[in-house]
Design a protein around this motif. Structure first.
Motif: not given
Length: 338
Positions: A70, A31, A35, A93-94, A237
């Motif tokens: 998130n 991961n 995400e 991403g998020d 990140d």
């Protein structure tokens, strides 16, 4: 009319291995852009409620309370981009993780994950991550943000103290004060072998020697005194890991010096772990002077009779089959000098 081929070359430092950086992020890191989650985070972590554990594959290695953000959360507390500690879109991403440094030099948050598999002995790796300073937490910023690969689990749930070690990868860009952009922190290293834990956080030797006042500075309206909050917080990140691999597809060697000085004495084909090999060398008249189908070949510039070839320019044809059954064909001039 005769045609002559004149080959001009300059020799600086020759590396007789075809190497390339291969992205092995997903082979090693679970991961890596944060995400995936088993439960959407619903708040800032607290003692006994470590929200970071909702991020699959990640946890805090100490008693301190690292966080998970998130966009699945819509409360504005741990949402992306808006959350309780600032405003920042994810680099990928998020989601992203976060860690803070307290105001008493004894509260240090880290994030940690166990690798999918151990790092390989004597393999060169390149690691990178993106770091951003949260804009709503504290007034100071730091520079000694880094990542450490260790053979042993560094978990210690009885403390919030910092790790007293030099990490494998340490930020070299100066104080990370940017709250708008993601700063690249990266470095190369050679693994001892067996490293299977990745820990990210602050790795300075002295908290008081590693901070600058960068934001949220306050002035007392009565005394006109200036003061600040000695805390900081960072988002993390987009982790990346690359391995330097020997790749026969990048074989473009054009000169070597088999003179026994210990430098560039061989063309070493064993490093490519080939299934099949056919390596043929021709002289300027087109005669075969050397040929081998040995996948473990370390050619030292000798002909088929075991005698050293004369200094000069030759031509080779390389045909190889990789472990993935890819067929590679290479051909070029090869200059031997002593």
């Amino acid at each position: 009319m005769k045609f002559y081929i004149v080959i001009v070359f300059f020799v600086f430092a020759l590396h007789l291995q075809a190497q390339t950086w291969k992205d092995v992020t997903n082979e090693y890191i679970i991961n890596p852009s944060f995400e995936l989650y088993d439960t959407c985070p619903n708040g800032i972590s607290a003692l006994g409620d470590y929200q970071i554990n909702y991020c699959i594959g990640w946890t805090t290695p100490t008693f301190a309370t690292s966080d998970y953000f998130n966009s699945c959360n819509t409360s504005g507390i741990v949402d992306v981009p808006l959350n309780q500690l600032g405003w920042q879109f994810a680099y990928d991403g998020d989601g992203y993780l976060g860690f803070g440094l307290g105001d008493n030099s004894t509260w240090y948050e880290y994030i940690q994950s166990k690798l999918v598999k151990k790092l390989s002995t004597n393999t060169k790796y390149k690691f990178s991550m993106r770091i951003s300073r949260a804009d709503e937490m504290g007034s100071i910023s730091h520079q000694n943000i880094g990542a450490h690969f260790s053979q042993n689990n560094m978990q210690n749930y009885t403390t919030t103290a910092p790790y007293n070690l030099t990490p494998i990868v340490l930020n070299s860009t100066g104080f990370i004060t940017d709250t708008l952009n993601w700063v690249l922190v990266s470095g190369e290293f050679t693994a001892q072998g067996g490293e299977e834990y990745l820990t990210i956080g602050w790795f300075g030797d002295d908290y008081m020697n590693d901070f600058t006042v960068s934001q949220n500075i306050y002035i007392d309206s009565i005394t006109n005194d200036t003061f600040y909050i000695a805390q900081s917080y960072y988002y993390v990140d987009s982790l990346k890991l690359y391995a330097l691999e020997n790749d026969v597809e990048n074989f473009n060697i054009y000169t070597f010096s088999p003179n026994g000085d210990g430098v560039n004495d061989f063309l070493n084909f064993s490093i490519y772990e080939l299934k099949e090999l056919d390596f043929t060398v021709y002289n300027r008249w087109g005669n075969v002077v050397f040929n081998s189908t040995n996948t473990q070949l370390k050619w030292d510039g000798k002909n088929n009779d075991g005698k050293p070839l004369s200094a000069g320019t030759y031509y080779y044809i390389l045909k190889a089959t990789t472990q993935e059954n890819s067929i590679v064909t290479k051909h070029n001039f090869l200059t031997i000098f002593y």
